[in-house]
Design a protein around this motif. Structure first.
Motif, short mmCIF file in Angstrom:
data_model
loop_
_atom_site.label_atom_id
_atom_site.label_comp_id
_atom_site.label_asym_id
_atom_site.label_seq_id
_atom_site.Cartn_x
_atom_site.Cartn_y
_atom_site.Cartn_z
N SER A 60 0.41 -1.39 0.04
CA SER A 60 0.25 0.11 -0.25
C SER A 60 1.19 0.91 0.49
O SER A 60 1.28 0.91 0.61
N PHE A 61 0.59 2.18 -0.68
CA PHE A 61 1.04 3.66 -0.52
C PHE A 61 0.77 4.69 -0.13
O PHE A 61 -0.91 4.53 -1.03
N ALA A 62 0.85 6.04 0.45
CA ALA A 62 -0.14 6.77 0.44
C ALA A 62 -0.12 7.42 -0.63
O ALA A 62 1.03 7.96 -1.21
N ALA A 63 -1.23 7.82 -1.31
CA ALA A 63 -1.41 8.74 -2.47
C ALA A 63 -1.02 10.51 -2.42
O ALA A 63 -0.42 10.68 -3.24
N GLY A 64 -0.96 10.47 -0.87
CA GLY A 64 -0.39 12.24 -0.61
C GLY A 64 1.15 12.12 -1.01
O GLY A 64 2.04 13.39 -0.76
N SER A 65 1.48 11.40 -0.34
CA SER A 65 3.31 10.88 -0.78
C SER A 65 4.50 10.96 -1.64
O SER A 65 5.13 10.84 -1.73
N ILE A 66 3.87 11.24 -3.16
CA ILE A 66 3.63 11.03 -4.54
C ILE A 66 4.61 12.48 -4.28
O ILE A 66 4.90 13.43 -3.50
N ASP A 67 6.58 12.43 -4.95
CA ASP A 67 7.05 13.62 -4.92
C ASP A 67 8.10 13.52 -5.97
O ASP A 67 9.01 12.19 -6.54
N THR A 68 7.95 13.99 -7.22
CA THR A 68 8.81 14.38 -8.39
C THR A 68 9.68 16.28 -8.31
O THR A 68 10.23 15.61 -9.09
N GLY A 69 9.34 16.27 -7.27
CA GLY A 69 10.53 17.02 -6.64
C GLY A 69 9.85 18.38 -7.29
O GLY A 69 11.00 19.71 -6.64
N VAL A 70 8.78 19.04 -7.75
CA VAL A 70 8.47 19.92 -7.47
C VAL A 70 7.14 20.32 -6.98
O VAL A 70 5.95 19.77 -7.32
N GLU A 71 6.85 21.40 -6.03
CA GLU A 71 6.08 21.28 -5.15
C GLU A 71 4.40 20.98 -6.00
O GLU A 71 3.52 20.70 -5.88
N GLN A 72 4.98 22.20 -6.74
CA GLN A 72 3.36 23.27 -7.05
C GLN A 72 3.17 21.34 -7.87
O GLN A 72 1.35 21.67 -8.80
N ARG A 73 3.85 20.91 -9.31
CA ARG A 73 3.72 19.63 -9.90
C ARG A 73 2.80 18.23 -8.91
O ARG A 73 1.52 17.15 -9.07
N ASP A 74 3.44 18.48 -7.67
CA ASP A 74 2.52 17.10 -7.14
C ASP A 74 1.92 17.42 -6.45
O ASP A 74 0.73 16.85 -5.88
N GLY A 75 1.11 19.04 -5.81
CA GLY A 75 -0.11 19.46 -5.77
C GLY A 75 -0.87 18.64 -6.18
O GLY A 75 -1.93 18.45 -6.28
N HIS A 76 -0.67 18.64 -7.62
CA HIS A 76 -1.28 19.05 -9.13
C HIS A 76 -1.84 16.92 -9.17
O HIS A 76 -2.63 17.30 -9.34
N LEU A 77 -1.00 16.62 -9.10
CA LEU A 77 -0.91 15.23 -8.97
C LEU A 77 -1.98 14.54 -7.95
O LEU A 77 -2.60 13.71 -8.34
N VAL A 78 -2.07 14.84 -7.07
CA VAL A 78 -2.72 14.52 -5.69
C VAL A 78 -4.23 15.53 -5.45
O VAL A 78 -5.50 14.88 -4.80
N SER A 79 -4.45 16.22 -6.66
CA SER A 79 -5.41 16.93 -6.73
C SER A 79 -6.61 15.86 -7.25
O SER A 79 -6.31 14.82 -7.97
N GLY A 80 -7.77 16.01 -7.70
CA GLY A 80 -9.05 15.44 -8.37
C GLY A 80 -8.88 15.32 -9.55
O GLY A 80 -9.08 14.39 -10.23
N ASP A 81 -7.57 15.71 -10.42
CA ASP A 81 -7.69 16.30 -11.70
C ASP A 81 -6.97 14.66 -11.41
O ASP A 81 -6.59 14.39 -12.74
N PHE A 82 -6.23 14.45 -10.56
CA PHE A 82 -5.90 12.90 -10.68
C PHE A 82 -5.41 12.10 -9.39
O PHE A 82 -6.45 11.28 -10.00
N LEU A 83 -4.79 12.02 -8.88
CA LEU A 83 -4.67 10.57 -7.65
C LEU A 83 -6.32 11.14 -7.05
O LEU A 83 -6.25 10.58 -6.52
N ASP A 84 -6.62 12.32 -7.01
CA ASP A 84 -7.64 12.51 -5.90
C ASP A 84 -7.48 11.81 -4.32
O ASP A 84 -8.34 11.46 -3.67
N ALA A 85 -6.07 11.84 -3.69
CA ALA A 85 -5.72 12.09 -2.28
C ALA A 85 -6.46 12.22 -1.23
O ALA A 85 -6.88 11.09 -0.24
N GLU A 86 -7.37 12.93 -1.36
CA GLU A 86 -8.13 13.59 -0.56
C GLU A 86 -9.44 12.04 -0.31
O GLU A 86 -9.87 11.89 0.84
N ASN A 87 -9.98 11.54 -1.57
CA ASN A 87 -11.25 10.82 -1.42
C ASN A 87 -10.23 9.11 -1.59
O ASN A 87 -10.94 8.49 -1.06
#
Length: 186
Positions: A60-87
């Protein structure tokens, strides 16, 4: 130091997150490969020494633990546009079967299992290698595997994209996965 004798029986191994790397890569603008990691990984491997094909993995992996080295991109990747880590806070993989496994370091095999991202489960195939096992300096026993695979992110509901003026898309649909896993005998 690697052990030379093959143990018998069934054993459970806990993923060591400090010595495990789960990486992914995608093409940006169809020309540049961008890589990232899922930093928070937990799980276990069950090894059947006599019948390696009966072994299994559950991680199991925490979806919110994604790290690409770019904070803005990471924020987009965990948002509803991609992983939707909140839900959908966890990404999981549970093996269904293992094909061609042999308990010999350097040997390749295939792991087929269910990958769940954003609440959608799809069967995926990983090409894996048994890297070996050995005793650590603290008296524990460790085992290591590597694995590679590829998924089409759209199959998991990750459909956000932008069309480029010159043709093509901003983010590739194919996502490559590379794993280096080390586990400690429970």
């Amino acid at each position: 130091m690697a052990t030379t004798t093959q143990p018998t029986g069934v054993s459970t191994w806990n993923i060591d997150p400090t010595h495990t790397t789960v990486e992914f890569s995608a093409k940006h603008m169809m020309i540049t490969t961008v890589k990232g990691r899922l930093k928070d990984v937990t799980g276990s491997i069950r090894i059947d020494e006599q019948n390696p094909e009966r072994s299994s993995v559950d991680v199991s992996f925490a979806a919110g633990s994604i790290d690409t080295g770019v904070e803005q991109r990471d924020g987009h990747l965990v948002s509803g546009d991609f992983l939707d880590a909140e839900n959908h806070p966890r990404i999981t993989f549970k093996s269904k079967r293992i094909e061609g496994a042999r308990a010999e370091a350097g040997e390749g095999f295939t792991v087929i299992g269910d990958l769940t991202i954003r609440g959608t489960t799809r069967e995926v195939k990983l090409t894996a290698t048994y890297e070996g096992r050995g005793r650590d300096p603290w008296g524990g026993e460790r085992v290591s595997f590597s694995a590679d695979g590829k998924i089409d992110r759209r199959e998991f509901g990750l459909v956000w994209n932008q069309t480029l003026e010159t043709g093509g898309i901003l983010v590739s649909n194919d996502i490559k996965i590379h794993i280096e896993a080390q586990a400690v005998r429970a």
